[in-house]
Scaffold this active site. Structure first.
Site, short mmCIF file in Angstrom:
data_model
loop_
_atom_site.label_atom_id
_atom_site.label_comp_id
_atom_site.label_asym_id
_atom_site.label_seq_id
_atom_site.Cartn_x
_atom_site.Cartn_y
_atom_site.Cartn_z
N HIS A 74 -6.82 3.17 -1.37
CA HIS A 74 -7.29 1.81 -1.08
C HIS A 74 -7.25 1.55 0.43
O HIS A 74 -6.33 1.99 1.10
CB HIS A 74 -6.40 0.77 -1.76
CG HIS A 74 -6.62 0.68 -3.24
ND1 HIS A 74 -6.07 -0.29 -4.01
CD2 HIS A 74 -7.36 1.46 -4.08
CE1 HIS A 74 -6.46 -0.12 -5.27
NE2 HIS A 74 -7.22 0.94 -5.34
N TYR B 50 -3.26 -10.14 -4.30
CA TYR B 50 -2.02 -10.91 -4.19
C TYR B 50 -2.43 -12.38 -4.21
O TYR B 50 -3.12 -12.84 -3.31
CB TYR B 50 -1.30 -10.61 -2.87
CG TYR B 50 -0.59 -9.27 -2.85
CD1 TYR B 50 -1.28 -8.09 -2.61
CD2 TYR B 50 0.79 -9.20 -3.07
CE1 TYR B 50 -0.62 -6.87 -2.58
CE2 TYR B 50 1.46 -7.98 -3.04
CZ TYR B 50 0.75 -6.83 -2.80
OH TYR B 50 1.41 -5.62 -2.77
N PRO C 199 9.83 -6.79 -4.38
CA PRO C 199 8.69 -5.87 -4.52
C PRO C 199 7.38 -6.35 -3.86
O PRO C 199 6.41 -5.61 -3.88
CB PRO C 199 8.51 -5.77 -6.04
CG PRO C 199 9.11 -7.03 -6.58
CD PRO C 199 10.21 -7.41 -5.66
N LYS D 144 7.55 -1.81 -1.04
CA LYS D 144 8.22 -0.91 -0.10
C LYS D 144 9.36 -0.07 -0.67
O LYS D 144 9.81 0.87 -0.01
CB LYS D 144 8.79 -1.74 1.07
CG LYS D 144 7.74 -2.30 1.99
CD LYS D 144 7.08 -1.20 2.77
CE LYS D 144 5.87 -1.70 3.48
NZ LYS D 144 4.86 -0.70 3.72
N TYR E 14 2.13 -3.12 5.94
CA TYR E 14 1.84 -2.72 4.56
C TYR E 14 1.54 -1.22 4.48
O TYR E 14 2.06 -0.52 3.60
CB TYR E 14 0.66 -3.53 4.01
CG TYR E 14 0.60 -3.54 2.50
CD1 TYR E 14 1.04 -4.64 1.77
CD2 TYR E 14 0.12 -2.44 1.80
CE1 TYR E 14 1.01 -4.64 0.39
CE2 TYR E 14 0.08 -2.43 0.42
CZ TYR E 14 0.53 -3.53 -0.29
OH TYR E 14 0.50 -3.52 -1.66
C1 PHB Z 1 2.56 -2.01 -8.58
O1 PHB Z 1 1.43 -1.53 -8.73
O2 PHB Z 1 3.44 -1.83 -9.42
C2 PHB Z 1 2.86 -2.85 -7.40
C3 PHB Z 1 1.90 -3.03 -6.44
C4 PHB Z 1 2.17 -3.81 -5.32
C5 PHB Z 1 3.39 -4.43 -5.20
C6 PHB Z 1 4.38 -4.25 -6.16
C7 PHB Z 1 4.11 -3.46 -7.28
O3 PHB Z 1 3.63 -5.21 -4.13
#
Ligand code: PHB
Ligand code: APR
Length: 402
Positions: A78, A207, A299, A303, A392
């Protein structure tokens, strides 16, 4: 009583999560002997659904370790994420903001599977379902791990022990009281996470900040969606039948146009508390702590896995230097070097969490207004977007040698 069976190794590794397995692999590649002890079964660790975002540095390391083929074939690359608020999307283009860098979506349990396969293939010791693990003589030059395996009491004498046994492990607990300082923040919410057998409704992660709180649309493959929403930490799984989960996700992720969320059977559900935690220093005597055993991040910045990998990369190099010629300078600086990245990451994870979640005690809406102002700034200023993007995808350098 029978004498415990005894053996020795250079590095005794407690825990076969990403930290323990990557460390084992890096040591193996340098010809350093190690034994990995894991409390759970192989099946359990290979099935445990966790996060799934790999920074470029983690992807590169998987390839350098010779375990990257499946990740390259199946991982989804991505180049950005969407921030969704006010029912509209704003794209943060990582590649444009960070000289072409990106992330790879590949489940943590897939990383774990690949590393276990490589370890067994190399005939390097990895014992599952060990019980009653305890550490002794950490102050000495030959620390000891005691454990039970296949009904037998065993002892492992080591030159060093790597505590890679996660947040609930025993290694950190073995350090004498007063030797570590703890920094803890519990957030007033948790994440409700589901894995759905449904094609993702988006190409890149979303997000989302909504009136009802945070939601995240992630994925594992072209057939599997991974979705989360912010919930109360005391929420009970049994109060959430599938229809209620989908309804909540639809409401939060709604967009002003005709975008829609594809549903499918939910094959996994869980509630994860949100916590930040750091223990300092990351070492005591001949015990070196790495990964979740010594720090937890919320989460939101994706990270945890990357930070665990980054710790053991530093540790493996330091051990290599020491075993090769007795130079312990990198081992001496292990904790300081790692903690600079840990705190940068804590800050980023806190910042993302703060910007995207609703805080239950925000009675007059002050916090929500600040978060909203920050979201608008990130989506309108290249400098602010770059801050998000470069953190990120993973900063290659953190801190400086003062
Ligand atoms: C996930 O795909 O489990 C995932 C992705 C992004 C995050 C946390 C978990 O910030
Ligand atoms: N003895 C042996 N093994 C143990 C013990 C013990 N007493 N206690 C725990 N373990 C094992 C766990 O079963 C687990 O497999 O240690 C392993 C620790 O692995 P993780 O929890 O995955 O931690 P780490 O390797 O540091 O990886 C961090 O995992 O929690 C996620 O999101 C987090 O991505 C991050 C990553």
């Amino acid at each position: 009583m029978a004498e415990p069976s005894s053996r020795r190794t250079q590095v005794g590794i407690v825990g076969a999560g990403p930290a323990g397995l990557v460390l084992g692999r890096l040591l193996d590649l340098q010809g350093i002997d190690s034994v990995i002890l894991e409390a759970r079964s192989r099946e359990y660790v290979e099935k445990r659904v966790r996060a799934g975002v790999l920074e470029q540095g983690t992807v590169d390391l998987m390839q350098e370790m010779g375990v990257g083929d499946r990740m390259l074939a199946e991982g989804l690359v991505h180049h950005g994420i969407h921030l969704r608020f006010d029912r509209r999307d704003h794209h943060i283009a990582f590649d444009e903001l960070t000289d072409g860098r990106g992330i790879t979506i590949y489940g943590q349990q897939e990383v774990v599977k690949d590393l276990i396969a490589a370890r067994l293939e190399a005939d390097a010791p990895l014992h599952f379902e060990v019980e009653e693990v305890s550490l002794a003589d950490l102050d000495s030059e030959q620390p000891l791990i005691r454990y039970r395996h296949e009904g037998e009491q065993r002892e492992l004498r080591c030159d060093v022990i790597a505590g890679c046994d996660g947040f609930h492990g025993v290694c950190r607990e073995t350090v004498p009281e007063g030797a570590l300082r703890f920094h803890v923040r519990d957030y007033p919410f948790a994440w409700f996470g589901v894995l759905a057998e449904a094609p993702p409704s988006t190409e890149e992660l979303i997000y989302c900040s909504s009136e009802r709180g945070f939601a995240l649309h992630s994925m594992r493959s072209p057939q599997l969606s991974r979705l989360y929403f912010q919930c109360d930490p005391d929420e009970k799984l049994e109060d959430w039948p599938d229809e209620r989960i989908w309804e909540e996700l639809h409401t939060r992720l709604e967009r002003e146009d005709d975008w829609s969320l594809t549903e499918g059977p939910l094959v996994e559900k869980g509630i994860t508390p949100m916590r930040a935690f750091v223990a300092e220093p990351m070492q005591y005597g001949r015990l070196y702590l790495a990964g979740d055993a010594v720090h937890i991040v919320p989460p939101t910045g994706a990270k945890g896995l990357n930070l665990a990998v980054s710790d053991v990369r530093v540790l493996a190099e330091a051990l290599g230097r020491w075993f090769e010629g007795g130079d312990d300078s990198l081992l001496e600086s292990y904790s300081d070097v790692c903690l600079r990245r840990v705190w940068r990451t804590q800050h980023f994870s806190w910042w993302m969490t703060w910007m995207l979640h609703r805080f239950p005690d925000d009675e007059d809406g002050f916090q929500a207004k600040l978060s909203r102002a920050q979201l608008e700034y990130v989506c309108s200023s290249k400098a602010a977007a770059t801050t998000l993007a470069e953190n990120y995808v993973g900063l290659s350098q953190v801190g400086s040698e003062a």
